[in-house]
Design an enzyme around this catalytic site. Sequence first.
Site, PDB file in Angstrom:
ATOM      1  CB  SER A  75       5.824   3.644  -0.156  1.00 34.35           C
ATOM      2  OG  SER A  75       4.698   2.915  -0.558  1.00 34.35           O
TER       3      SER A  75
ATOM      4  CB  THR B 272      -1.024  -0.011   1.150  1.00 33.84           C
ATOM      5  OG1 THR B 272      -1.881   1.122   0.986  1.00 33.84           O
ATOM      6  CG2 THR B 272      -0.383   0.039   2.521  1.00 33.84           C
ATOM      7  CD  GLU B 273      -1.348   3.428  -3.203  1.00 37.88           C
ATOM      8  OE1 GLU B 273      -1.620   2.429  -2.500  1.00 37.88           O
ATOM      9  OE2 GLU B 273      -2.192   4.046  -3.864  1.00 37.88           O
ATOM     10  CG  ASN B 274      -0.639   4.042   3.679  1.00 37.76           C
ATOM     11  OD1 ASN B 274      -0.780   3.124   2.877  1.00 37.76           O
ATOM     12  ND2 ASN B 274      -1.095   3.993   4.909  1.00 37.76           N
ATOM     13  N   GLY B 275       2.874   3.198   2.870  1.00 30.41           N
ATOM     14  CA  GLY B 275       4.118   2.731   3.459  1.00 30.41           C
ATOM     15  C   GLY B 275       4.073   1.391   4.144  1.00 30.41           C
TER      16      GLY B 275
END
Lengths: 217, 217, 230, 230
Positions: free
Chosen positions: B88, B46-49
């Site tokens: 990320s 997931t992009e947020n990390g």
Amino acid sequence: MSDARTRMIARAAREIAPGMVVNLGIGMPTQVVNHLAADYPVCLHTENGMTGVGPVLPPEQADRNLIDAGGAYVSTVAGSAFFDSATSFAMVRSGRLDLTMLGAFEVAANGDLANWKIPGKFSPGVGGGVELAQKARRVVVLTTHLDRAGRSKLKAKCALPITAQACVARIFTDMAVIDVTPDGFALVEVAQGVSPAEICAATDAPLTIPQSPLPSF
Amino acid sequence: MSDARTRMIARAAREIAPGMVVNLGIGMPTQVVNHLAADYPVCLHTENGMTGVGPVLPPEQADRNLIDAGGAYVSTVAGSAFFDSATSFAMVRSGRLDLTMLGAFEVAANGDLANWKIPGKFSPGVGGGVELAQKARRVVVLTTHLDRAGRSKLKAKCALPITAQACVARIFTDMAVIDVTPDGFALVEVAQGVSPAEICAATDAPLTIPQSPLPSF
Amino acid sequence: MKLRDKRCDIAAAVGRIKDGDTVMIGGFGVPGTPFTLIQALVQQDARNLTVIKNDANEPGMGVDHLLRSGQVARLITTHLGLNSHAIGLMNSGAIDVEFNPQGILAERIRAGGSGLGGVLSDIGIGTELAEGKQVVKMQGTTYLVEPALRADVALIHADRADTFGNLTYAATAQNFSPLMAMAAACVIVEAETVVLPGEIAANAVQTAGVFVDHVTQLENLSEEYAVVRR
Amino acid sequence: MKLRDKRCDIAAAVGRIKDGDTVMIGGFGVPGTPFTLIQALVQQDARNLTVIKNDANEPGMGVDHLLRSGQVARLITTHLGLNSHAIGLMNSGAIDVEFNPQGILAERIRAGGSGLGGVLSDIGIGTELAEGKQVVKMQGTTYLVEPALRADVALIHADRADTFGNLTYAATAQNFSPLMAMAAACVIVEAETVVLPGEIAANAVQTAGVFVDHVTQLENLSEEYAVVRR
């Protein structure tokens, strides 16, 4: 080490104000730490990826994974942090080093520093020196005033390839403390038993000597 | 959700090969995870990390600091890792995502994707969509075949501002599975009870239909 | 060697923010958003701010308080999807909004925090996101120049801080915070727990204290920090 | 969801390296140098390699084995001061050496690992290090273009790895390793300890497993890993 060099290193140690973040270059600058009180408020940085560098340990106490950029087996203090080399130089380039102390082959009267290469003789690579010299908020040099052949390391202009332009603020030598000013070199302090005239003679560039009496170290 | 959409999502889940690293976009793609076995070998990003995103938790079990990029309260799996947003997207841009599944407003016959902006109507920002669409090793789209007004989302050319050029490899709709080929759209599978002629009529671009019988889902 | 104590009162720390400043604010949604520092900035009332933040939180939460108080002139962000109020302000022209691809915003901030001029990227080429950007050709390939971003002040939420400013973050609360904590002239941290140097292991530190200027202790967490019920 | 098991035999992993490959090797001095993988590469005998490493270790240690076996055509590095043998090879023209400022080498590798084309930097401007470099002007300031570096293979030493490839490093053994572990098409790890997924806490991971291709277990540590007595 000569007495004058020891006093030079001790004098340079007084350049570290409480609370500073400081990188000490390889060689004589590394020894500055020996002249700080054990509980002095300073954060030492090393290029390979650590802040809060603690004292060098004897080999039998060394941690094989804990070195400084010079390869010395150092220790941690309360509050040390480890990080990668990109983060380490992010600190340097973004201005989080208050002070760095470096060695020198030559320093010019405009603050140019040469300390990484002697063409045809010595070129091991530039390492972290360029970034320290160019980006620390204050760059001071620790060096003998003369090289082994008796030539001044303080010059009107560097003959060797420079590490960074107009970066040096102050020079500590075994003869004097000298500032780099908009008007060139200016004498600030003298080593015990050394006269301003001797320092002038050993400096290969004009040197401003103040009227007022000079402190000695 | 309609039965056809549920089957579309289940069919898309079969696109995830064992061992893949996958990013599931917000909306229908997120639901693909519900069609994977609990012990299926996949690493969700997931992009947020975070890698190793685990199932969404009910509010009473949620960790306030553990969300996915859509804001859902997710969980960890054995081997999850947290990192910052730069790392990320370093994963995304350097090609470490095997697959991403995205929603779409429009997909063009050359694989252009439009899914972030409807000028004058909808422009919340581009988020992580451009990097996912441009850099995942394989980009597939999950979408209804028609928009709410009954117009095809599969077009000869995108009318809306595109997210990334020629990025889409395959499209899963409630009517069909369609590949983007050098010759444009090609029908691969049909939804139960839908004829190739109906799919052609619902597609606003030429559609290659193979001679051989088509699997259905 | 002893490390400096950077503990500070929240009002004193936030008092340094001036009209016209650029302020980076950590967080992606709720995790990592420094709600208490934002509230202090609303009280403090510095105006004409440029705010750099991944998102604008949700209506009535976090950064939205700064939008409602009219303190924000410009917002550099990636996505406002959860804040219809912010989108309204953008559409009416009340605030100027610059959208960046999420990972490019992260890299621009990291570049600022790393003393670089910027990064070269191919993200967005062939889309309207590339319009107006400077390009560089390198060995036949075209890249966009993405200039570094720095701020006057960064507001950062940490799970734990030591008094020197070494930080750790909880789970996905990391997001933009370690990057912004490198990229501002003055970095202000609100920490859920403040400990003495040495209580965070050297290898567990996620932001090194040398990047941090002020450490403030959160008294209790407002309901903004809690799980959002939608 | 279960994460893939990437455990692999050292010889099989290193067997992937081909003549002419670019190989990144972690480590700054002893800490982080993957001595065992280097020895395996000497056995394997791929030739005409470009090696990217901060330093060349010391004579008779680490990377120096690859120099002595004649496998290295080119070395991209920052400083060879502790290896007089490497300096001799450079001076005689037996190997081609490219020196980078240390932090710039780190950034070039990180840029490669981050899918960027490069970074813009002012480091070295006004010195011979800037000679021949492409420049970009941005708002009146001149920057050097520092192109991204990527490799075919990265050889990485970790303190702990889980079977998915999540890594931790010990103390200053981190240095270039987390950067190189992002920047190669094939990332091979030697770990002092290999554990099951979940045994490294999600917040303690220093390199995420998605960057790693092969995890190998060190049997026992050769004397090269020990404290150097000078």
